[in-house]
Design a protein around this motif. Sequence first.
Motif, PDB file in Angstrom:
ATOM      1  N   UNK A 135       0.842  -1.190   0.000  1.00 21.82           N
ATOM      2  CA  UNK A 135       0.000   0.000   0.000  1.00 21.82           C
ATOM      3  C   UNK A 135       0.882   1.248   0.000  1.00 21.82           C
ATOM      4  N   UNK A 136       0.531   2.228  -0.833  1.00 19.68           N
ATOM      5  CA  UNK A 136       1.318   3.455  -0.942  1.00 19.68           C
ATOM      6  C   UNK A 136       0.663   4.650  -0.278  1.00 19.68           C
ATOM      7  N   UNK A 137      -0.586   4.524   0.157  1.00 22.22           N
ATOM      8  CA  UNK A 137      -1.290   5.646   0.758  1.00 22.22           C
ATOM      9  C   UNK A 137      -1.427   5.449   2.268  1.00 22.22           C
ATOM     10  N   UNK A 138      -1.321   6.542   3.031  1.00 21.04           N
ATOM     11  CA  UNK A 138      -1.296   6.445   4.502  1.00 21.04           C
ATOM     12  C   UNK A 138      -2.667   6.282   5.118  1.00 21.04           C
ATOM     13  N   UNK A 139      -3.303   5.168   4.846  1.00 18.81           N
ATOM     14  CA  UNK A 139      -4.597   4.893   5.457  1.00 18.81           C
ATOM     15  C   UNK A 139      -4.733   3.398   5.663  1.00 18.81           C
ATOM     16  N   UNK A 140      -5.459   3.035   6.676  1.00 18.15           N
ATOM     17  CA  UNK A 140      -5.620   1.624   6.998  1.00 18.15           C
ATOM     18  C   UNK A 140      -6.537   0.949   5.988  1.00 18.15           C
ATOM     19  N   UNK A 141      -6.238  -0.288   5.612  1.00 20.48           N
ATOM     20  CA  UNK A 141      -7.137  -1.017   4.708  1.00 20.48           C
ATOM     21  C   UNK A 141      -8.452  -1.340   5.411  1.00 20.48           C
ATOM     22  N   UNK A 142      -9.473  -1.579   4.634  1.00 23.10           N
ATOM     23  CA  UNK A 142     -10.761  -1.948   5.206  1.00 23.10           C
ATOM     24  C   UNK A 142     -10.647  -3.292   5.909  1.00 23.10           C
ATOM     25  N   UNK A 143     -11.585  -3.557   6.793  1.00 22.87           N
ATOM     26  CA  UNK A 143     -11.579  -4.838   7.505  1.00 22.87           C
ATOM     27  C   UNK A 143     -11.729  -5.987   6.520  1.00 22.87           C
ATOM     28  N   UNK A 144     -12.587  -5.795   5.494  1.00 21.47           N
ATOM     29  CA  UNK A 144     -12.799  -6.859   4.508  1.00 21.47           C
ATOM     30  C   UNK A 144     -11.511  -7.165   3.756  1.00 21.47           C
ATOM     31  N   UNK A 145     -10.762  -6.117   3.380  1.00 17.25           N
ATOM     32  CA  UNK A 145      -9.523  -6.335   2.646  1.00 17.25           C
ATOM     33  C   UNK A 145      -8.476  -6.975   3.549  1.00 17.25           C
ATOM     34  N   UNK A 146      -8.373  -6.537   4.795  1.00 17.13           N
ATOM     35  CA  UNK A 146      -7.429  -7.139   5.730  1.00 17.13           C
ATOM     36  C   UNK A 146      -7.738  -8.616   5.946  1.00 17.13           C
ATOM     37  N   UNK A 147      -9.012  -8.935   6.111  1.00 20.35           N
ATOM     38  CA  UNK A 147      -9.400 -10.325   6.307  1.00 20.35           C
ATOM     39  C   UNK A 147      -9.092 -11.164   5.076  1.00 20.35           C
ATOM     40  N   UNK A 148      -9.307 -10.576   3.902  1.00 17.72           N
ATOM     41  CA  UNK A 148      -9.022 -11.292   2.659  1.00 17.72           C
ATOM     42  C   UNK A 148      -7.538 -11.617   2.556  1.00 17.72           C
ATOM     43  N   UNK A 149      -6.692 -10.639   2.860  1.00 17.11           N
ATOM     44  CA  UNK A 149      -5.249 -10.878   2.812  1.00 17.11           C
ATOM     45  C   UNK A 149      -4.837 -11.968   3.801  1.00 17.11           C
ATOM     46  N   UNK A 150      -5.416 -11.896   4.999  1.00 15.96           N
ATOM     47  CA  UNK A 150      -5.069 -12.883   6.027  1.00 15.96           C
ATOM     48  C   UNK A 150      -5.508 -14.285   5.614  1.00 15.96           C
ATOM     49  N   UNK A 151      -6.727 -14.396   5.120  1.00 15.02           N
ATOM     50  CA  UNK A 151      -7.246 -15.706   4.742  1.00 15.02           C
ATOM     51  C   UNK A 151      -6.454 -16.342   3.608  1.00 15.02           C
ATOM     52  N   UNK A 152      -5.873 -15.491   2.739  1.00  8.43           N
ATOM     53  CA  UNK A 152      -5.149 -16.003   1.577  1.00  8.43           C
ATOM     54  C   UNK A 152      -3.634 -15.936   1.746  1.00  8.43           C
ATOM     55  N   UNK A 153      -3.185 -15.747   2.996  1.00 11.67           N
ATOM     56  CA  UNK A 153      -1.754 -15.752   3.313  1.00 11.67           C
ATOM     57  C   UNK A 153      -0.984 -14.740   2.472  1.00 11.67           C
ATOM     58  N   UNK A 154      -1.574 -13.556   2.293  1.00 16.62           N
ATOM     59  CA  UNK A 154      -0.928 -12.474   1.554  1.00 16.62           C
ATOM     60  C   UNK A 154      -0.320 -11.501   2.554  1.00 16.62           C
ATOM     61  N   UNK A 155       0.968 -11.262   2.448  1.00 15.71           N
ATOM     62  CA  UNK A 155       1.637 -10.323   3.339  1.00 15.71           C
ATOM     63  C   UNK A 155       1.286  -8.896   2.926  1.00 15.71           C
TER      64      UNK A 155
END
Length: 257
Positions: free
Chosen positions: A39-59
Motif C-alpha cells: 500500500x502506498x497511501x497512509x490509510x488503513x485497509x478496510x476490515x474486509x480487505x485485511x481479512x481477505x489478505x489474512x485468509x489467503x496468506x498475503x503479506x
Amino acid sequence: MLTPPEQFGIVEPGLYRSDTLHPSHFPFIRSLNIKTAILLTPELPSRAMSNFFEENQIRLIDLALGSWKNNNNNTTGDAQGNGSNNNNGSGSNPNQGESNFSTMVTSSIPVAPFHTSWWKPLSEELIKDGLEMILDAKNYPIIVMDTSGIHEIGTFMGCLRRLQHWNFSSIIVEYRAYAGNKARYVNEQFIELFDIDWITLPESLPNWWIEQEEMWHEEEEERELQLQQEREARANERQQELNAAASLALTLSNNPS
C-alpha cells in the motif's frame, strides 16, 4: 465471473497495480496467487480487505504508514521488538478477534503521519523502499495499490520505468494512460527528478528484470559499437580529405604556374 479493479494493470510478469480492493474484486485477485500486497497511501485497509489478505496468506506491507503486517505471530509487535502487541500495557488487544496480523515498524520508513514536502506526491524514502521490495523475487507475485490507482502508484511506477531505462516520453505516456484528465504535472516532475542511483538492487531479482537488463546491456553494446564505427568512419574521411589536400599542395608546389 471474475471482476478486476477499475485501475488494475499488469506492470511486469507477476507485478500488478491497482486501486483500492473491494469484495467484488477478491475472486479475481485470488486467481493471481498474490504473495505480497504493498500500500502506498497512509490509510488503513478496510476490515474486509485485511481479512481477505489474512485468509489467503498475503503479506500486507503498508509503506506509507511505516509498518509491515504479516501472518507471522512471532513477529514483534512494536518498534522495540519486545513481542508485545499491547496498546496500553494491559495485555489487551482492541482488535483481537478481527485480525491476526501483527505489525512491525520499519526503521528505514518514516512512521505516520506521512510527511512529504509541498510539491512531492511521495517521499524519496518510500519510493526507494518500495522499489527495492518489488525488485526482490522472494516477494512475488506482488500487487501495488493506492486509493485511486492513479497518483501515488503512477508516480511510483514512473520511477520504476526510469530504473528500467525507459525514455521519459514513454514513461509519461504510460502515466497519462492511467491518469487521463487527472494527470498532475507535479507527479511527472517528481518522476523526472527522482535519483535512480539511490536504489540498491536486491540479491534475488525477478526474471523479467534480469532478462530486460541483459537486453539493455546488449543494446548498449551495439549502440557503442555503432558509434565507434561512425567515429572511425568520420576519422577516415577526415584523413582522406587531409591526404587529398596534401597531395594537391605537393602537386602545386612541383608545378608552379
